[in-house]
Design an enzyme around this catalytic site. Sequence first.
Site, mmCIF file in Angstrom:
data_model
loop_
_atom_site.group_PDB
_atom_site.id
_atom_site.type_symbol
_atom_site.label_atom_id
_atom_site.label_comp_id
_atom_site.label_asym_id
_atom_site.label_seq_id
_atom_site.Cartn_x
_atom_site.Cartn_y
_atom_site.Cartn_z
ATOM 1 N N HIS A 1 -18.444 -32.046 13.464
ATOM 2 C CA HIS A 1 -17.442 -30.967 13.323
ATOM 3 C C HIS A 1 -17.443 -30.595 14.988
ATOM 4 C CE1 HIS A 1 -16.231 -26.853 11.797
ATOM 5 N NE2 HIS A 1 -16.450 -26.570 12.970
ATOM 6 N N GLU A 2 -18.639 -30.305 15.558
ATOM 7 C CA GLU A 2 -18.686 -29.854 17.078
ATOM 8 C C GLU A 2 -18.216 -30.697 17.922
ATOM 9 O OE1 GLU A 2 -19.216 -26.840 16.828
ATOM 10 O OE2 GLU A 2 -20.353 -26.425 15.163
ATOM 11 N N HIS B 1 -14.409 -30.522 17.905
ATOM 12 C CA HIS B 1 -13.942 -29.547 18.523
ATOM 13 C C HIS B 1 -13.874 -29.953 20.166
ATOM 14 C CE1 HIS B 1 -13.640 -25.803 16.411
ATOM 15 N NE2 HIS B 1 -14.876 -26.058 15.855
ATOM 16 N N GLY C 1 -23.195 -23.521 14.505
ATOM 17 C CA GLY C 1 -22.935 -24.450 15.558
ATOM 18 C C GLY C 1 -21.692 -23.932 16.530
ATOM 19 N N GLN D 1 -14.684 -23.405 21.951
ATOM 20 C CA GLN D 1 -14.615 -22.191 20.995
ATOM 21 C C GLN D 1 -14.687 -20.872 21.983
ATOM 22 O OE1 GLN D 1 -17.042 -23.691 18.007
ATOM 23 N NE2 GLN D 1 -15.702 -22.564 16.817
ATOM 24 N N CYS E 1 -15.538 -22.454 10.102
ATOM 25 C CA CYS E 1 -15.504 -22.662 11.336
ATOM 26 C C CYS E 1 -15.108 -21.251 11.908
ATOM 27 C CB CYS E 1 -14.256 -23.633 11.715
ATOM 28 S SG CYS E 1 -14.041 -23.794 13.628
ATOM 29 N N LEU E 2 -16.024 -20.881 12.739
ATOM 30 C CA LEU E 2 -15.808 -19.521 13.520
ATOM 31 C C LEU E 2 -14.489 -19.389 14.050
ATOM 32 C CD1 LEU E 2 -19.528 -19.441 15.133
ATOM 33 C CD2 LEU E 2 -18.523 -18.203 13.043
HETATM 34 O O1 GNR Z 1 -21.072 -21.876 11.093
HETATM 35 C C1 GNR Z 1 -20.782 -23.067 10.836
HETATM 36 N N1 GNR Z 1 -20.963 -23.626 9.699
HETATM 37 C C2 GNR Z 1 -20.496 -25.020 9.408
HETATM 38 C C3 GNR Z 1 -20.678 -25.169 8.127
HETATM 39 C C4 GNR Z 1 -20.599 -26.647 7.491
HETATM 40 C C5 GNR Z 1 -19.970 -27.668 8.738
HETATM 41 C C6 GNR Z 1 -19.798 -27.228 10.005
HETATM 42 C C7 GNR Z 1 -20.092 -25.821 10.474
HETATM 43 S S1 GNR Z 1 -19.806 -25.334 11.998
HETATM 44 C C8 GNR Z 1 -19.550 -23.639 11.644
HETATM 45 C C9 GNR Z 1 -19.375 -22.836 12.962
HETATM 46 C C10 GNR Z 1 -18.274 -23.545 14.013
HETATM 47 O O2 GNR Z 1 -17.364 -23.090 13.816
HETATM 48 N N2 GNR Z 1 -18.589 -24.350 14.822
HETATM 49 O O3 GNR Z 1 -17.958 -25.080 15.468
HETATM 50 NI NI NI Z 2 -15.896 -24.858 14.187
#
Ligand code: GNR
Ligand code: NI
Length: 176
Positions: free
Chosen positions: A141-142, A145, A49, A54, A99-100
């Site tokens: 999660h997205e 953000h 995601g 980001q 999270c990246l």
């Molecule tokens: O790559 C991602 N893996 C992930 C694993 C579990 C829950 C959420 C994520 S999102 C993350 C990429 C990211 O930072 N998206 O904002």
């Molecule tokens: Ni993230």
Amino acid sequence: MSEMKTYDIITVPDPVLRQTAQPVSRVDDAVRKQMDRMLQTMYDAPGIGLAANQVNLLNRVLVMDLSKRTEGSPAAPIFMANPEIIWESEEISVLEEGCLSIPGQAADVERPAIVRVKYLGYDGKEAELSAEGLLSHCVQHEIDHLNGVLFVDYLSRLKRSMILKRAEKIKKQQVL
Ligand code: GNR
Ligand code: NI
């Protein structure tokens, strides 16, 4: 096609990660181009995601793809503009998230197990998605953000500060 321009992914403690992204007025060609570039950026990272904050953009756009990205299996990208959670279950799910923008770190996060999300798709039309499991954690999660929220915000102060310290250390080691 394979030489699409990508974005740089920003990491903590960049203040853009704490800003609220603004709704798009509609999904036009410029937004679609951004979605395409975000998807390629996410595939290259790699991640499942990516939200606009980001990549230093502050509109409410996110992309996801939870398909197995191995050779021969088709991509399954999901594009969302202006996503809104319109229902969430009382049941809670715990899953390890990364999270990246917080490099090298992961932790168990509690979230509603199932959510229903309303959004504008790549075609600009309103659509809905029900998500559970990893997809549910990912879309929440997205959307977090886009509201300036990071997964570490759900952890204890001690865990959060340790993770953020380690992530910044890793980032500095990458630069040097
Ligand atoms: O790559 C991602 N893996 C992930 C694993 C579990 C829950 C959420 C994520 S999102 C993350 C990429 C990211 O930072 N998206 O904002
Ligand atoms: Ni993230």
